[in-house]
Design a protein around this motif. Structure first.
Motif, PDB file in Angstrom:
ATOM      1  N   SER A 124       0.824  -1.205   0.000  1.00  0.00           N
ATOM      2  CA  SER A 124       0.000   0.000   0.000  1.00  0.00           C
ATOM      3  C   SER A 124       0.859   1.257   0.000  1.00  0.00           C
ATOM      4  CB  SER A 124      -0.947  -0.006   1.198  1.00  0.00           C
ATOM      5  OG  SER A 124      -0.262  -0.293   2.393  1.00  0.00           O
ATOM      6  N   SER A 125       2.014   1.210   0.657  1.00  0.00           N
ATOM      7  CA  SER A 125       2.912   2.369   0.646  1.00  0.00           C
ATOM      8  C   SER A 125       3.495   2.592  -0.745  1.00  0.00           C
ATOM      9  CB  SER A 125       4.051   2.174   1.656  1.00  0.00           C
ATOM     10  OG  SER A 125       3.560   2.099   2.973  1.00  0.00           O
ATOM     11  N   ALA A 126       3.967   1.514  -1.366  1.00  0.00           N
ATOM     12  CA  ALA A 126       4.596   1.631  -2.681  1.00  0.00           C
ATOM     13  C   ALA A 126       3.609   2.108  -3.741  1.00  0.00           C
ATOM     14  CB  ALA A 126       5.195   0.288  -3.094  1.00  0.00           C
ATOM     15  N   ILE A 127       2.389   1.597  -3.683  1.00  0.00           N
ATOM     16  CA  ILE A 127       1.383   2.027  -4.653  1.00  0.00           C
ATOM     17  C   ILE A 127       0.864   3.420  -4.318  1.00  0.00           C
ATOM     18  CG2 ILE A 127      -0.926   1.564  -5.576  1.00  0.00           C
ATOM     19  CD1 ILE A 127      -0.347  -1.403  -5.222  1.00  0.00           C
ATOM     20  N   GLY A 128       0.610   3.663  -3.033  1.00  0.00           N
ATOM     21  CA  GLY A 128       0.014   4.928  -2.627  1.00  0.00           C
ATOM     22  C   GLY A 128       0.875   6.130  -2.937  1.00  0.00           C
ATOM     23  N   ILE A 129       2.198   5.978  -2.899  1.00  0.00           N
ATOM     24  CA  ILE A 129       3.061   7.119  -3.182  1.00  0.00           C
ATOM     25  C   ILE A 129       3.186   7.379  -4.679  1.00  0.00           C
ATOM     26  CG2 ILE A 129       5.291   5.954  -3.384  1.00  0.00           C
ATOM     27  CD1 ILE A 129       6.489   8.221  -1.700  1.00  0.00           C
ATOM     28  N   ASP A 130       2.866   6.374  -5.484  1.00  0.00           N
ATOM     29  CA  ASP A 130       2.986   6.494  -6.933  1.00  0.00           C
ATOM     30  C   ASP A 130       1.631   6.922  -7.501  1.00  0.00           C
ATOM     31  OD1 ASP A 130       3.067   5.932  -9.743  1.00  0.00           O
ATOM     32  OD2 ASP A 130       4.787   4.615  -9.397  1.00  0.00           O
ATOM     33  N   LYS A 131       1.516   8.186  -7.839  1.00  0.00           N
ATOM     34  CA  LYS A 131       0.232   8.722  -8.295  1.00  0.00           C
ATOM     35  C   LYS A 131      -0.270   8.005  -9.541  1.00  0.00           C
ATOM     36  CE  LYS A 131       1.180  13.402  -6.508  1.00  0.00           C
ATOM     37  NZ  LYS A 131       2.476  13.059  -5.875  1.00  0.00           N
ATOM     38  N   ALA A 132       0.640   7.629 -10.427  1.00  0.00           N
ATOM     39  CA  ALA A 132       0.207   6.949 -11.648  1.00  0.00           C
ATOM     40  C   ALA A 132      -0.391   5.585 -11.343  1.00  0.00           C
ATOM     41  CB  ALA A 132       1.394   6.807 -12.607  1.00  0.00           C
ATOM     42  N   MET A 133       0.280   4.802 -10.500  1.00  0.00           N
ATOM     43  CA  MET A 133      -0.223   3.474 -10.169  1.00  0.00           C
ATOM     44  C   MET A 133      -1.523   3.553  -9.365  1.00  0.00           C
ATOM     45  SD  MET A 133       1.679   1.278 -11.649  1.00  0.00           S
ATOM     46  CE  MET A 133       1.576   2.514 -12.980  1.00  0.00           C
ATOM     47  N   THR A 134      -1.599   4.527  -8.453  1.00  0.00           N
ATOM     48  CA  THR A 134      -2.836   4.712  -7.702  1.00  0.00           C
ATOM     49  C   THR A 134      -3.999   4.997  -8.634  1.00  0.00           C
ATOM     50  OG1 THR A 134      -1.600   5.572  -5.802  1.00  0.00           O
ATOM     51  CG2 THR A 134      -3.945   6.039  -5.873  1.00  0.00           C
ATOM     52  N   LYS A 135      -3.771   5.896  -9.595  1.00  0.00           N
ATOM     53  CA  LYS A 135      -4.831   6.250 -10.539  1.00  0.00           C
ATOM     54  C   LYS A 135      -5.236   5.054 -11.401  1.00  0.00           C
ATOM     55  CE  LYS A 135      -3.598  11.154 -10.899  1.00  0.00           C
ATOM     56  NZ  LYS A 135      -4.925  11.718 -10.558  1.00  0.00           N
ATOM     57  N   GLU A 136      -4.275   4.251 -11.813  1.00  0.00           N
ATOM     58  CA  GLU A 136      -4.595   3.074 -12.617  1.00  0.00           C
ATOM     59  C   GLU A 136      -5.473   2.099 -11.843  1.00  0.00           C
ATOM     60  OE1 GLU A 136      -2.922   2.201 -16.216  1.00  0.00           O
ATOM     61  OE2 GLU A 136      -3.868   4.135 -15.755  1.00  0.00           O
ATOM     62  N   ILE A 137      -5.154   1.886 -10.572  1.00  0.00           N
ATOM     63  CA  ILE A 137      -5.951   0.977  -9.746  1.00  0.00           C
ATOM     64  C   ILE A 137      -7.335   1.558  -9.487  1.00  0.00           C
ATOM     65  CG2 ILE A 137      -6.151  -0.018  -7.425  1.00  0.00           C
ATOM     66  CD1 ILE A 137      -3.126  -0.440  -7.504  1.00  0.00           C
ATOM     67  N   PHE A 138      -7.406   2.832  -9.157  1.00  0.00           N
ATOM     68  CA  PHE A 138      -8.707   3.465  -8.913  1.00  0.00           C
ATOM     69  C   PHE A 138      -9.592   3.410 -10.149  1.00  0.00           C
ATOM     70  CE2 PHE A 138      -7.286   6.450  -5.205  1.00  0.00           C
ATOM     71  CZ  PHE A 138      -7.161   5.333  -4.398  1.00  0.00           C
ATOM     72  N   SER A 139      -8.991   3.552 -11.327  1.00  0.00           N
ATOM     73  CA  SER A 139      -9.791   3.506 -12.557  1.00  0.00           C
ATOM     74  C   SER A 139     -10.431   2.142 -12.761  1.00  0.00           C
ATOM     75  CB  SER A 139      -8.921   3.869 -13.765  1.00  0.00           C
ATOM     76  OG  SER A 139      -7.960   2.853 -14.025  1.00  0.00           O
ATOM     77  N   LYS A 140      -9.781   1.089 -12.255  1.00  0.00           N
ATOM     78  CA  LYS A 140     -10.316  -0.262 -12.417  1.00  0.00           C
ATOM     79  C   LYS A 140     -11.538  -0.522 -11.539  1.00  0.00           C
ATOM     80  CE  LYS A 140      -6.977  -1.540 -15.208  1.00  0.00           C
ATOM     81  NZ  LYS A 140      -7.226  -1.767 -16.655  1.00  0.00           N
ATOM     82  N   VAL A 141     -11.662   0.214 -10.431  1.00  0.00           N
ATOM     83  CA  VAL A 141     -12.769  -0.029  -9.506  1.00  0.00           C
ATOM     84  C   VAL A 141     -13.792   1.111  -9.529  1.00  0.00           C
ATOM     85  CG1 VAL A 141     -11.390  -1.503  -8.013  1.00  0.00           C
ATOM     86  CG2 VAL A 141     -11.480   0.958  -7.550  1.00  0.00           C
ATOM     87  N   GLY A 142     -13.635   2.039 -10.462  1.00  0.00           N
ATOM     88  CA  GLY A 142     -14.649   3.068 -10.651  1.00  0.00           C
ATOM     89  C   GLY A 142     -14.582   4.241  -9.695  1.00  0.00           C
ATOM     90  N   ILE A 143     -13.449   4.450  -9.030  1.00  0.00           N
ATOM     91  CA  ILE A 143     -13.303   5.636  -8.183  1.00  0.00           C
ATOM     92  C   ILE A 143     -13.120   6.848  -9.081  1.00  0.00           C
ATOM     93  CG2 ILE A 143     -11.785   6.792  -6.518  1.00  0.00           C
ATOM     94  CD1 ILE A 143     -11.301   4.083  -5.220  1.00  0.00           C
ATOM     95  N   PRO A 144     -13.946   7.884  -8.928  1.00  0.00           N
ATOM     96  CA  PRO A 144     -13.915   9.023  -9.862  1.00  0.00           C
ATOM     97  C   PRO A 144     -12.628   9.838  -9.748  1.00  0.00           C
ATOM     98  CG  PRO A 144     -15.365   9.487  -8.003  1.00  0.00           C
ATOM     99  CD  PRO A 144     -14.968   8.055  -7.871  1.00  0.00           C
TER     100      PRO A 144
END
Length: 358
Positions: A124-144
């Motif tokens: 969660s730390s590694a993904i959370g600090i990476d804005k690009a990866m966070t956005k990619e994951i959020f896009s998969k679950v429909g977070i606006p």
């Protein structure tokens, strides 16, 4: 026997000074009757050292003098042996922001040491600090989210014009250029034309090798604070009154002119929706301990997640503790104790995992 609490601060990061402010507040808030508190500093060059037990209130944290002949590896080994060789009950608070503190690296070290630590784990730390990866994951679950693109230094160097064309075609102006893995608004630029875009990209690449470009969202900036492990709880929403087009580093930490509004003046239904999205973001990133979720809210009450912060600034004036005080009256010191309890709980649960076949 008292629990030993080790507060790590500083670090090889552009957010080094902010870490020191956070650590001072945490150390002063810890109950010295309940905990033996130690500070461990990491210099800007990556040299580790400790000042031993802290018994009195601090006004500021100094890094002390480092042995110039000491390498980061040797200094780390020396501190770990000195602090953790006794193996008493202990917990680590990594009061570190940004690179090498909030990106999963220190969390990996603490996992190998098998000690409980406050905050999010490696993934969660590694993904959370990476804005690009966070956005990619959020896009998969429909977070606006706002429209975005991201690209690496290598891509930009090889296909410069193609990168600029993609940004202008998909994002347009105004847009925000951001290093993928930094916080505290370091290296962020608002661009209104291609000349500004080109300068912003060059500057942002001095802080990271991956860049995110976001479409501008006209709206209020609000935040939700999340605390918990498997069953996270959300605070009320808060917002800052902005004097600039966005909150840069100086606006957050130097000028001192931001005015927090807690709770934010929004409809109850919108408040509930923000909390639901914050809980979803926390859980999809496999969060633990704490997380702050930042939103844009438009005049039409549309919500867009801007980013998450897996170890947000935690001074006495930071938004995170203020949000929880407004939510249920919990004090700064009580929040720190809650973090420690959650760290120990997660560590105990992890020990139930079997690492052998029989």
């Amino acid at each position: 026997m008292k629990t030993q609490v080790y507060v790590l601060y500083g670090g090889k990061s552009v957010e080094h000074e902010i870490s020191k402010r956070t650590a001072v507040a945490i150390i002063n808030a810890l109950d010295k009757e309940k905990y033996d508190v130690y500070s461990i500093y990491i210099s800007s060059e990556g040299i580790w050292g400790t000042t031993g037990m802290v018994k009195e209130e601090l006004k500021e944290l100094q890094e002390g003098k480092s042995d110039s002949a000491m390498t980061p590896t040797l200094s780390l080994a020396k501190v770990l042996q000195e602090c953790f060789s006794q193996r008493e009950e202990c917990v680590v608070i990594p009061a570190l922001h940004g690179t090498h503190g909030e990106d999963g690296t220190i969390q990996g070290l603490l996992e190998l040491m098998d000690v409980p630590y406050v905050g999010n784990g490696i993934l969660s730390s590694a993904i959370g600090i990476d804005k690009a990866m966070t956005k990619e994951i959020f896009s998969k679950v429909g977070i606006p989210q706002a429209e975005y693109v991201f690209f690496t230094l290598h891509e930009w160097q090889r296909h410069t014009n193609r990168v600029y064309d993609q940004i202008e075609r998909k994002i347009g102006y105004p847009c925000f250029v951001k290093p993928a893995k930094l916080g505290s608004s370091v290296g962020i630029h608002r661009c209104q034309n291609q000349d500004e875009l080109k300068e912003a990209v060059k500057d942002s690449f001095t802080f990271d090798q991956k860049i995110v470009v976001d479409k501008e969202v006209i709206g209020r900036e609000m935040q939700i604070a999340v605390i918990g492990n498997e069953d996270p709880k959300c605070s009320v929403a808060g917002e800052y009154i902005l004097e600039k087009s966005f909150m840069d580093y100086n606006a957050k930490y130097v000028d001192g002119k931001l005015i927090p509004i807690i709770p934010a003046n929004i409809p109850d239904s919108l408040h509930q929706k923000m909390q639901e999205i914050s809980q979803q973001a926390f859980q999809v990133l496999n969060g633990s301990g704490l997380m702050r979720v930042d939103f844009f809210v438009t005049e039409e009450n549309e919500l867009y997640v801007n980013e998450v912060n897996t170890f947000p600034g935690f001074t006495g004036h930071s938004m995170f503790p203020a949000l929880w005080e407004a939510t249920n009256g919990i004090t700064y010191s009580e929040i720190i104790e809650k973090f420690i309890d959650l760290a120990i709980e997660r560590h105990q649960n992890s020990r139930q995992i079997q690492y052998t076949r029989g």
